[in-house]
Design a protein around this motif. Structure first.
Motif, PDB file in Angstrom:
ATOM      1  N   TYR A 402       0.837  -1.215   0.000  1.00 44.75           N
ATOM      2  CA  TYR A 402       0.000   0.000   0.000  1.00 44.75           C
ATOM      3  C   TYR A 402       0.860   1.248   0.000  1.00 44.75           C
ATOM      4  CZ  TYR A 402      -3.614  -3.216   1.599  1.00 44.75           C
ATOM      5  OH  TYR A 402      -4.468  -4.249   1.701  1.00 44.75           O
ATOM      6  N   ALA A 403       2.029   1.127   0.655  1.00 43.73           N
ATOM      7  CA  ALA A 403       2.868   2.312   0.829  1.00 43.73           C
ATOM      8  C   ALA A 403       3.296   2.902  -0.513  1.00 43.73           C
ATOM      9  CB  ALA A 403       4.096   1.950   1.653  1.00 43.73           C
ATOM     10  N   ARG A 404       3.285   2.072  -1.566  1.00 42.58           N
ATOM     11  CA  ARG A 404       3.735   2.569  -2.861  1.00 42.58           C
ATOM     12  C   ARG A 404       2.580   2.954  -3.776  1.00 42.58           C
ATOM     13  NH1 ARG A 404       9.170   3.681  -2.708  1.00 42.58           N
ATOM     14  NH2 ARG A 404      10.141   2.171  -1.347  1.00 42.58           N
ATOM     15  N   ALA A 405       1.347   2.677  -3.361  1.00 38.39           N
ATOM     16  CA  ALA A 405       0.201   2.999  -4.212  1.00 38.39           C
ATOM     17  C   ALA A 405       0.038   4.505  -4.278  1.00 38.39           C
ATOM     18  CB  ALA A 405      -1.053   2.346  -3.663  1.00 38.39           C
ATOM     19  N   GLN A 406      -0.158   5.031  -5.461  1.00 44.30           N
ATOM     20  CA  GLN A 406      -0.250   6.476  -5.637  1.00 44.30           C
ATOM     21  C   GLN A 406      -1.680   6.969  -5.599  1.00 44.30           C
ATOM     22  OE1 GLN A 406       2.574   8.448  -5.790  1.00 44.30           O
ATOM     23  NE2 GLN A 406       3.398   6.473  -5.152  1.00 44.30           N
ATOM     24  N   MET A 428       0.104   2.289  -9.492  1.00 49.97           N
ATOM     25  CA  MET A 428       1.463   2.194  -8.976  1.00 49.97           C
ATOM     26  C   MET A 428       2.402   3.003  -9.862  1.00 49.97           C
ATOM     27  SD  MET A 428       0.705   0.234  -6.558  1.00 49.97           S
ATOM     28  CE  MET A 428       2.333  -0.036  -5.878  1.00 49.97           C
ATOM     29  N   PRO A 429       3.576   3.369  -9.331  1.00 49.07           N
ATOM     30  CA  PRO A 429       4.555   4.064 -10.165  1.00 49.07           C
ATOM     31  C   PRO A 429       5.138   3.104 -11.185  1.00 49.07           C
ATOM     32  CG  PRO A 429       5.174   4.089  -7.832  1.00 49.07           C
ATOM     33  CD  PRO A 429       4.062   3.139  -7.980  1.00 49.07           C
ATOM     34  N   ARG A 460       2.820   4.772   4.787  1.00 51.07           N
ATOM     35  CA  ARG A 460       3.764   5.653   4.127  1.00 51.07           C
ATOM     36  C   ARG A 460       4.978   4.867   3.744  1.00 51.07           C
ATOM     37  NH1 ARG A 460       3.829  11.308   6.859  1.00 51.07           N
ATOM     38  NH2 ARG A 460       1.620  11.739   6.831  1.00 51.07           N
ATOM     39  N   ALA A 461       5.516   5.236   2.594  1.00 49.43           N
ATOM     40  CA  ALA A 461       6.759   4.588   2.190  1.00 49.43           C
ATOM     41  C   ALA A 461       7.853   5.063   3.118  1.00 49.43           C
ATOM     42  CB  ALA A 461       7.084   4.970   0.764  1.00 49.43           C
TER      43      ALA A 461
END
Lengths: 468, 172
Positions: A402-406, A428-429, A460-461
């Protein structure tokens, strides 16, 4: 981060503190140019050369020999100019690792003969240091040192070429300056001390690749048989008709075969090492690649099981890493392994069991939109990330943290609307296959969106290394 | 079937949805006008050809009429509906952008993930006093674009989003 020169102009590196790239660099750098020059020269003198078809003829008349001589001189001059140019530029190129006690260590890189470039990289921004060996460099025992920077900085810097030994020692030196250094310190001394976790035998890799591309190969065989049969049985006209189709199909098949071969070459001698911060992959037959994968930066993992592999219980794992230099190629974390081993590998890098229960399947209504694979569509929400499942023949499971989902998005086409369905996805990125919850019941999709958005917000990332 | 549920998903009535300016309809109608002119030209050309006795005028006229019909459909039905369906809502933690009529889409962008907030306006929209606000995240798949905001609204929205983004700043 590369800072421009002015501020450091007064601290020009003296030749004594500057490391040079390997002396063979100019030749390696200009071999393409040399090749081109040869080709051009050949084209230029072709008419003359044709007159030399019989060398004995040439020996008889002086004129032709002088042509040959001229050609040789011109080629030699071009080559000399190119190599001299490359050599001069090599002389002007150098790097040094500076640690003057103020602030983080820096890598300073000088290059440019006419336009001088002085750049420096703060080593605490370096995300990974890879040692690669392209084919020609490998033949000469050279390597390229590739530095990947934190996202947002200039993506990567490569030092080409260094001797393999130097490349590894510079790598260790750089790693010593990255923030995680203390824990790394004990181990960097010798890269070979990284613990070997897994290894893929060439036999198995070849088997797996052939199995995966069996349809292409079958087509290839059928095609060859057809051509041969036409050639033997058919009349001249039938042969002609067959031939007209041969060229494009043969090209298509060759392209596919080349892909198969390239993937075998790329993944051959695949080894996986555990390092203090992540995992190091070393692979390649003709060109070797050493890629360090920092587990903190993983933004997607995919487990794939092509149809014919499933019987044998094989699977492949790919990862998507933030800020990696070659974004085109999702990094293979494991080209082929037994399924339990692959799952264990995924668990060790992400902490998630891809086989865990609690799968929320798409409902029966998805059937009319995806008659083949609807039964296999599903999602699992874990604590730190989500898994999406799909594929009837070629099963694939994608995990994203989740931390990387934009952002979270949901869409609904006309047919879906009629059926009361919608598809949600996590943006995602860039990535290997996206995370999607396809054809969910609208109410369920709404819940999913709310839940995913909440979780994405809450996770959070970890801040990019050293960015603080 | 369960369209009420769909409406709730794409336009939750409990939220304070803002729609975009009707000036966007004018902007989007511009290309349609060009298309209509083309259709008109075809019809006129066909009629002229017919009258001057060249014969093959009818296909042109028919084609022109079809083009005109498509333009009319776009002008009166499609463009206004698409614009009307475009809306956004600011929640405490994230921004929602909902759009599309045939294919409905909703994007939820947490403020912390916004990297760049872009306000842009082409010459036509400047004339009409509207601008486009676009949110850029680290993902190319994020599709959060709000066109047709009156310039001052767009600027205030940008500032508000920037402030919220800073407050929620959460790196990559």
């Amino acid at each position: 981060m590369t800072e421009s020169a002015p501020a450091y102009a007064e601290t020009e590196l003296s030749p004594s503190e500057m490391h040079r790239l390997h002396p063979l660099t100019p030749f390696l750098r200009s071999w393409r140019m040399l090749g081109a020059a040869t080709a051009i020269g050949f084209g230029f003198f072709r008419d003359d050369l044709e007159r030399l078809k019989f060398f004995w003829d040439a020996l008889r008349g002086d004129a032709e020999l002088s042509v040959l001589f001229k050609a040789a001189v011109v080629l030699f001059v071009i080559a000399a100019v190119l190599v001299t140019g490359a050599w001069l530029s090599w002389r002007a190129t150098g790097f040094a690792i500076v640690d003057d006690g103020q602030g983080p260590g820096r890598l300073r890189f000088h290059r440019g003969l006419f336009v001088r470039q002085r750049s420096q990289i703060r080593l605490n921004r370096v995300q990974s240091v890879d040692v690669n060996q392209p084919l020609f460099a490998r033949v000469l025992g050279l390597a390229v040192l590739q530095l990947d920077m934190a996202a947002g900085d200039d993506a990567s810097v490569s030092l080409a070429y260094l001797s393999v030994k130097d490349a590894w020692s510079v790598r260790e030196e750089i790693i010593r300056h990255t923030p995680n250094a203390p824990e790394v310190g004990a181990l960097v001394g010798e890269h070979r001390e990284d613990e070997l976790v897994a290894q893929v035998s060439t036999t198995r890799l070849v088997q797996a690749t052939l199995l995966e591309s069996v349809s292409v190969l079958a087509f290839f065989v059928v095609w060859i048989v057809a051509v041969v049969v036409i050639g033997i049985v058919g009349s001249g006209q039938a042969l002609l008709a067959g031939l007209s189709g041969i060229v494009p199909v043969t090209i298509a098949i060759l392209v596919q075969l080349r892909k198969v071969l390239a993937s075998i070459l790329r993944d051959a001698d695949f080894r996986l090492y555990r390092t203090p911060t992540g995992i190091r992959v070393s692979a390649g037959l003709t060109s070797t690649v050493n890629r360090t994968i920092d587990t903190d930066r993983i933004q997607g993992v995919r487990l794939e099981e092509p149809f014919l592999w499933r019987r044998l219980g094989w699977a492949r794992v790919e990862v998507d890493v933030a800020g990696a230099a070659d974004s085109t190629q999702a990094a293979r974390l494991m080209p082929v392994a037994d399924r339990p081993a692959a799952l264990a590998l995924v668990r060790s890098v992400t902490g998630v069991d891809l086989d865990a229960g609690g799968v929320r399947r798409a409902g029966r209504r998805a059937r009319s939109l995806d008659p083949v694979g609807w039964r296999y569509l599903g999602v699992v929400l874990h604590e730190h990330g989500a898994v999406s499942l799909r594929g009837r023949w070629r099963r694939s499971r994608v995990y994203v943290p989740y931390a990387r989902a934009q952002s979270v998005s949901v869409r609904q086409g006309l047919v879906q609307r009629r059926l009361g369905l919608a598809s949600a996805s996590l943006d995602m990125p860039k990535g290997i296959g996206s995370w999607q919850a396809r054809h969910r019941d609208v109410a369920e999709a709404a819940d999913l969106v709310a839940e995913l958005a909440g979780r994405a917000r809450a996770h959070r990332a970890p801040p990019a290394r050293g960015s603080g | 079937m369960s369209d009420a549920a769909g409406d709730r998903l794409f336009a939750d009535p409990e939220l304070d949805w803002q729609s975009v300016s009707p000036a966007l309809v004018t902007e989007r109608r511009l290309p349609v006008a060009v298309l209509a002119l083309l259709g008109l030209g075809l019809v006129v050309g066909g009629v002229v050809a017919r009258l001057s006795g060249n014969g093959a005028g009818w296909p042109l006229v028919v084609l022109g009429l079809v083009v005109l019909a498509v333009a009319a459909l776009l002008w009166w039905v499609v463009v206004p509906r698409v614009v009307a369906a475009w809306r956004y809502a600011e929640r405490e933690q994230d921004l929602l952008v909902s759009r599309g009529r045939l294919q409905r889409r909703l994007s939820v962008v947490p403020y912390g993930r916004m990297q760049v907030i872009e306000v842009s306006a082409n010459p036509v929209s400047r004339r009409l006093g509207i601008a486009t606000v676009m949110l850029v995240t680290a993902s190319a798949a994020t599709d959060a674009r709000i066109p047709g905001l009156p310039t001052d609204v767009a600027q205030r929205l940008r500032d508000r989003l920037a402030a919220k983004g800073e407050a929620a700043a959460a790196g990559l």
